[in-house]
Structure formats: C-alpha cells, structure tokens
Scaffold this active site. Sequence first.
Site, PDB file in Angstrom:
ATOM      1  N   ASN A  14       0.825  -1.238   0.169  1.00  0.00           N
ATOM      2  CA  ASN A  14       0.011  -0.126   0.110  1.00  0.00           C
ATOM      3  C   ASN A  14       0.801   1.187  -0.220  1.00  0.00           C
ATOM      4  O   ASN A  14       1.464   1.587   0.962  1.00  0.00           O
ATOM      5  CB  ASN A  14      -0.881  -0.045   1.265  1.00  0.00           C
ATOM      6  CG  ASN A  14      -1.785   1.192   1.297  1.00  0.00           C
ATOM      7  OD1 ASN A  14      -1.864   2.197   0.345  1.00  0.00           O
ATOM      8  ND2 ASN A  14      -2.502   1.452   2.577  1.00  0.00           N
ATOM      9  N   LYS A  16       0.131   4.376  -0.652  1.00  0.00           N
ATOM     10  CA  LYS A  16      -0.698   5.737  -0.134  1.00  0.00           C
ATOM     11  C   LYS A  16      -0.214   6.755  -0.881  1.00  0.00           C
ATOM     12  O   LYS A  16      -0.050   6.486  -2.002  1.00  0.00           O
ATOM     13  CB  LYS A  16       0.036   5.734   1.376  1.00  0.00           C
ATOM     14  CG  LYS A  16      -0.360   4.445   2.280  1.00  0.00           C
ATOM     15  CD  LYS A  16      -0.075   4.699   3.808  1.00  0.00           C
ATOM     16  CE  LYS A  16      -0.175   3.425   4.548  1.00  0.00           C
ATOM     17  NZ  LYS A  16      -0.239   3.510   6.036  1.00  0.00           N
ATOM     18  N   HIS A 103      -9.580   1.335   4.010  1.00  0.00           N
ATOM     19  CA  HIS A 103      -8.459   1.473   4.746  1.00  0.00           C
ATOM     20  C   HIS A 103      -8.658   2.588   5.943  1.00  0.00           C
ATOM     21  O   HIS A 103      -9.257   3.459   5.799  1.00  0.00           O
ATOM     22  CB  HIS A 103      -7.179   2.048   4.030  1.00  0.00           C
ATOM     23  CG  HIS A 103      -5.932   2.054   4.670  1.00  0.00           C
ATOM     24  ND1 HIS A 103      -5.596   3.154   5.538  1.00  0.00           N
ATOM     25  CD2 HIS A 103      -4.842   1.150   4.620  1.00  0.00           C
ATOM     26  CE1 HIS A 103      -4.337   2.594   5.963  1.00  0.00           C
ATOM     27  NE2 HIS A 103      -3.964   1.530   5.476  1.00  0.00           N
ATOM     28  N   GLU A 105      -6.971   4.854   7.081  1.00  0.00           N
ATOM     29  CA  GLU A 105      -6.632   6.373   6.835  1.00  0.00           C
ATOM     30  C   GLU A 105      -7.889   6.869   5.778  1.00  0.00           C
ATOM     31  O   GLU A 105      -8.357   8.118   6.026  1.00  0.00           O
ATOM     32  CB  GLU A 105      -5.617   6.605   5.835  1.00  0.00           C
ATOM     33  CG  GLU A 105      -4.246   6.435   6.905  1.00  0.00           C
ATOM     34  CD  GLU A 105      -3.084   5.722   6.287  1.00  0.00           C
ATOM     35  OE1 GLU A 105      -2.737   5.526   5.123  1.00  0.00           O
ATOM     36  OE2 GLU A 105      -2.096   5.172   7.074  1.00  0.00           O
ATOM     37  N   GLU A 178      -5.918  -4.824  10.075  1.00  0.00           N
ATOM     38  CA  GLU A 178      -4.797  -3.680  10.531  1.00  0.00           C
ATOM     39  C   GLU A 178      -5.149  -2.868  11.714  1.00  0.00           C
ATOM     40  O   GLU A 178      -6.065  -2.036  11.718  1.00  0.00           O
ATOM     41  CB  GLU A 178      -4.897  -2.672   9.315  1.00  0.00           C
ATOM     42  CG  GLU A 178      -4.400  -3.338   7.767  1.00  0.00           C
ATOM     43  CD  GLU A 178      -3.828  -2.563   6.874  1.00  0.00           C
ATOM     44  OE1 GLU A 178      -2.736  -2.715   6.601  1.00  0.00           O
ATOM     45  OE2 GLU A 178      -4.373  -1.607   6.648  1.00  0.00           O
ATOM     46  N   GLY A 184       1.993   2.504  10.512  1.00  0.00           N
ATOM     47  CA  GLY A 184       2.694   3.330  10.501  1.00  0.00           C
ATOM     48  C   GLY A 184       3.557   4.018  11.523  1.00  0.00           C
ATOM     49  O   GLY A 184       4.065   5.029  11.852  1.00  0.00           O
ATOM     50  N   SER A 224       2.723  -1.911  10.419  1.00  0.00           N
ATOM     51  CA  SER A 224       4.186  -2.155  10.682  1.00  0.00           C
ATOM     52  C   SER A 224       4.858  -3.437  10.468  1.00  0.00           C
ATOM     53  O   SER A 224       5.599  -3.871  11.241  1.00  0.00           O
ATOM     54  CB  SER A 224       4.345  -1.609  12.136  1.00  0.00           C
ATOM     55  OG  SER A 224       4.239  -0.162  12.359  1.00  0.00           O
TER      56      SER A 224
HETATM   57  P1  PGA Z   1       2.695   0.324   7.575  1.00  0.00           P
HETATM   58  O1  PGA Z   1       1.080   0.441   6.793  1.00  0.00           O
HETATM   59  O2  PGA Z   1       3.082  -0.836   7.141  1.00  0.00           O
HETATM   60  O3  PGA Z   1       3.422   1.449   7.216  1.00  0.00           O
HETATM   61  O4  PGA Z   1       2.196   0.483   9.057  1.00  0.00           O
HETATM   62  C1  PGA Z   1       0.336  -0.534   6.652  1.00  0.00           C
HETATM   63  C2  PGA Z   1      -1.137   0.019   5.786  1.00  0.00           C
HETATM   64  O5  PGA Z   1      -1.446   1.054   6.316  1.00  0.00           O
HETATM   65  O6  PGA Z   1      -1.598  -0.786   5.099  1.00  0.00           O
END
Ligand code: PGA
Length: 264
Positions: A14, A16, A103, A105, A178, A184, A224
């Site tokens: 992903n 983003k 997602h 976000e 998630e 993140g 992460s």
């Molecule tokens: P991350 O993001 O691996 O940076 O934690 C995962 C995601 O948002 O799908």
Amino acid sequence: MKTSKIRKIWIAANWKMNHTQSECDKFFQNFNETFKTLNIPETIQIAFFPNFLSLSYCQNKFKNKSLHFGSQNTHFEKKGAFTGEISSEMLREIDINLSLVGHSERRQYFGETNSTTFKRTNHLLAEGFTVIHCIGESKEERLNLQTNSILQKQIEEGFPPKEQLTKETASRFCIAYEPVWAIGTGLTATVEQVKEAHSTIRSLLIQRYGADIANQISLLYGGSVTPENFKAILNLEDVDGGLVGGASLKPESFLKLVQIALEG
Ligand code: PGA
C-alpha cells in the site's frame, strides 16, 4: 514455498500518497532486477496499490503475470457527480480489477464508514473485482477491551450479506486486519495479538457465511510489517499474507517480504 496454506497468500504494497511516476520507475528498475529471477507460483499474489496517477502508469509499464496493480479506493456508483472519486469502470478500462476498501486512513481522514465500505465491497464484488477490505480497532478501543466487539461491528455492518457471497465471490474477497495503532507507528501487534484477532475474525466469518465460504477468504495482517517480524506472523495458521505500507516503499525491504513468502 508455502504448501501448508489453503488460501492464496498476498504480499500487498500500500503505497498511500507516495511515489511519483519517476519514483515508480526507479523502484521497479531496482525491484525487477531481483524479482525477475524469482519463480512466483500462482498461489502467491504480489500486488501494488500506487496513487491514481502512478497506478495507470505502472499498470501499462510494469504489469506482468506475477505483478498485480490495484486501486487504493473505488467509488460504489458506476458514474456521476462524485468529484474526486474514481469508478470501477474507469479501472476496468485499464485492465485493473483489484481494490482496497475501507483503509483506516480513509476512515480517519475521508469520512469512510462501515456503511460506505459495505456499498463499495458489494459493488466491486458484483463488478468482478477482487477486494481487500480493511478492518481493525483503534488504540483506545483496544485499551478499553473492545477489539472483538469493534471487529464484529465492522463485519456485521461492512461485509456483504450471506446471500451475496458464493464460493466464487468469497475467493475474490480478502480481509486485511490492521490495528489502527500499529499502522505507520513501528508498533507491530505481537504474534499472540495477531493470532487472537485473526482467529476471532475467522470465527465471525464462519458464523456469518458458514465454514465452506468463510474458508475461501484470505486474511491478511497489516500494521508496521517489516522483514524482521513478518516470518513469525505469516507462519500463523490464519494469516494469508500482509498489507504493507512503510516497508513496501523500498525495493530491498519489499523483496525480503516476497522472499519470506516464497520460503514458507
Ligand atoms: P504500515 O502501513 O506498514 O506503514 O504500518 C500499513 C497500511 O497502512 O496498510
């Protein structure tokens, strides 16, 4: 290669709001040098979710039988007055039939709710797409011991009804667990936490759809993920891959995740 898994394994990047087209060029120049030497079986799906401008660019330039590209978000209507949105028809025209839905976000910054994820996933499955539908609890919800009830609510309100999910559509319906507090932040969920959440989700799926259908649904972990922690997570029985943000932006670290999946 993993042989113990009954479902497809997804290693999904992903990206983003990262990677311009020229940065995608640099990424794939480097990535493909190693990737082209790997033998990716059909049971392992390697997917990238670039921003919309880079999506069409990458699809034209880098798609091959082992590399799939998908949309980070797709609207639930076929067309119309929805400024800033993109439709399944637009994606299909450039041969894309894969999309993330819900997602965290999108939920946090762009007003996505269980009810809009419900509409998106139903629409996309009906249009023949493969969907990776994201769910997960916030830090506060975990601390208040609400993880299971939040997952249950996201499933009850956001997932397709039983009558809509055949074995065929279920094989195109994937879930990414998630935990929002792990995205993140560098705070990965422990192997024990992933195991518990995935087994809760699998039981809820079995209750809702019956075992035959529920067992078709791939269940990815995201939050992460790194080359250091991924092997232990992927080894869990109920984990069918990873949805990866930060560690997918560099070819070296994403390739390591692909290699972990290949080693099994
Ligand atoms: P991350 O993001 O691996 O940076 O934690 C995962 C995601 O948002 O799908």
